[in-house]
Design an enzyme around this catalytic site. Structure first.
Site, short mmCIF file in Angstrom:
data_model
loop_
_atom_site.label_atom_id
_atom_site.label_comp_id
_atom_site.label_asym_id
_atom_site.label_seq_id
_atom_site.Cartn_x
_atom_site.Cartn_y
_atom_site.Cartn_z
N SER A 137 0.83 -1.21 0.00
CA SER A 137 0.00 0.00 0.00
C SER A 137 0.86 1.25 0.00
CB SER A 137 -0.90 0.00 1.24
OG SER A 137 -1.56 1.24 1.39
N TYR A 195 -1.90 0.13 10.12
CA TYR A 195 -2.16 -0.48 8.82
C TYR A 195 -0.95 -0.29 7.90
CZ TYR A 195 -3.77 -0.96 4.03
OH TYR A 195 -3.87 -1.32 2.70
N ASN A 225 -4.82 5.10 -4.56
CA ASN A 225 -6.26 5.13 -4.29
C ASN A 225 -7.05 4.46 -5.41
OD1 ASN A 225 -5.04 7.43 -2.62
ND2 ASN A 225 -7.10 7.27 -1.79
N LYS A 283 -17.84 -1.72 0.56
CA LYS A 283 -16.89 -1.19 1.53
C LYS A 283 -17.44 -0.02 2.35
CE LYS A 283 -12.53 -1.02 0.33
NZ LYS A 283 -11.29 -0.71 -0.40
N PHE A 308 -12.95 17.61 2.73
CA PHE A 308 -12.14 18.38 3.67
C PHE A 308 -11.75 19.72 3.06
CE2 PHE A 308 -10.44 14.06 5.22
CZ PHE A 308 -11.53 13.90 6.07
N ARG A 345 -4.72 13.29 -4.38
CA ARG A 345 -4.60 11.84 -4.35
C ARG A 345 -4.28 11.32 -5.75
NH1 ARG A 345 -4.26 12.38 0.14
NH2 ARG A 345 -5.41 11.53 1.92
#
Length: 305
Positions: free
Chosen positions: A114, A137, A166, A175, A198, A205
């Site tokens: 990741s 994570y 992403n 999910k 936000f 991203r």
């Protein structure tokens, strides 16, 4: 070939399992169904093993082998999980069990790491830069990368880890709040609500469409070298950009509703440097944000339940 896809009822795993089956391979899915859904496998005609790689007796899996290729997509991906023991046992120790089987079977392995390993490191992010995971994570994935390096000399074939950025696309609906921002914002907008992001919306991203993730997994399965490689679109888009693209395909005109970010482990800019992925695996993403959202919308599942 005979192939095992762990996490095969999840988002990436189910897409991969169905692709491999369509390509003519003998495919077995493994999933504990703790966070995935049977709905992703309704049109999958291969075998399905319901097992937990860490907690369950793996004799059934061992008896189901050997496999030519293992695509290891299974892990806890909920970044809000604070139980460090649970995260590390499930992700790292479950991976260790699978690595031992890969060694015994002589299997090739492709597995999911990741971009969370980069944390707030400088972007564009390169595989060679210092890892800075912000939560357990991200650390669990970094620990898995270390395990893969340790096992590489013992394995018959190269082992390839893929640092997903992403990922978005069909198959992620189950999910919920952990689905991609693209899916979640589209769901709000389809209900006529202003998309909540936000403040100030310029956070970036690297959004990578599921078809490019499939491409990279297939390339990794033919790799001549072991290593960890980035999987992204190779370009960053802001949250505001996502809203603009969604308004375009949904034919809406809904301005963002801004709110303050409550998370202290938030990455403000992620972007994959694809130099190594191109050079070592020949990866060339085909979907930028606009094309990816077009494809997602055409699937009929963008923002759907």
């Amino acid at each position: 070939m005979r192939m095992l896809v762990t996490g095969g009822a999840g988002f990436i795993g189910s897409n991969l399992a169905k692709r491999l089956l369509a390509d003519g391979h003998d495919v077995v899915v493994l999933d504990d169904f703790s966070s995935a859904t049977f709905k992703n496998l309704v049109d999958f005609r291969g075998d399905v093993l319901t097992l937990d790689l860490y907690a369950d007796d793996l004799n059934t899996l061992q008896a189901s082998g050997p496999f030519d290729v293992i695509f290891h997509q299974a892990s806890i991906t909920d970044t809000t999980v604070l139980d460090q023991r649970k995260m590390m046992q499930n992700n790292a120790e479950g991976f260790r069990h699978l690595l031992n089987l890969a060694e015994m079977w002589g299997s090739r392995m492709v597995w999911a790491s990741s971009a969370a390993t980069y944390g707030r490191g400088p972007a564009p992010m390169k595989e060679s830069q210092r890892p800075e995971p912000l939560n357990v994570y991200g650390y669990s994935k970094l620990s898995m990368e270390d395990l893969a390096r340790q096992y590489a000399p013992r394995l018959k074939h190269p082992i390839v880890g893929l640092r997903y950025f992403n990922v978005y696309g069909p198959g992620e609906q189950h999910k919920g709040k952990f689905a991609s921002m693209i899916h979640q914002l589209a769901k709000q907008m389809r209900l006529g609500k202003r998309p909540r992001i936000f403040a100030p919306g310029d956070q970036k991203r690297d959004f990578v469409y599921i078809e490019d993730v499939m491409q990279m997994n297939l390339r990794a399965a033919a790799s001549k070298v072991s290593g960890v490689f980035n999987v992204g679109a190779g370009a960053a888009a802001s949250f505001n950009d996502v809203v603009t693209q969604l308004n375009r395909v949904l034919k809406t005109d809904l301005p963002p509703e801004y709110f303050e970010n409550p998370y202290d482990f938030f990455q403000t800019w992620t972007e994959a440097d694809l130099t190594e992925s191109r050079a070592s695996l020949g990866y060339a993403p085909k979907y930028d944000l606009s094309k990816g959202i077009d494809a997602y919308h055409a699937s009929g599942t963008l923002g759907s339940d």
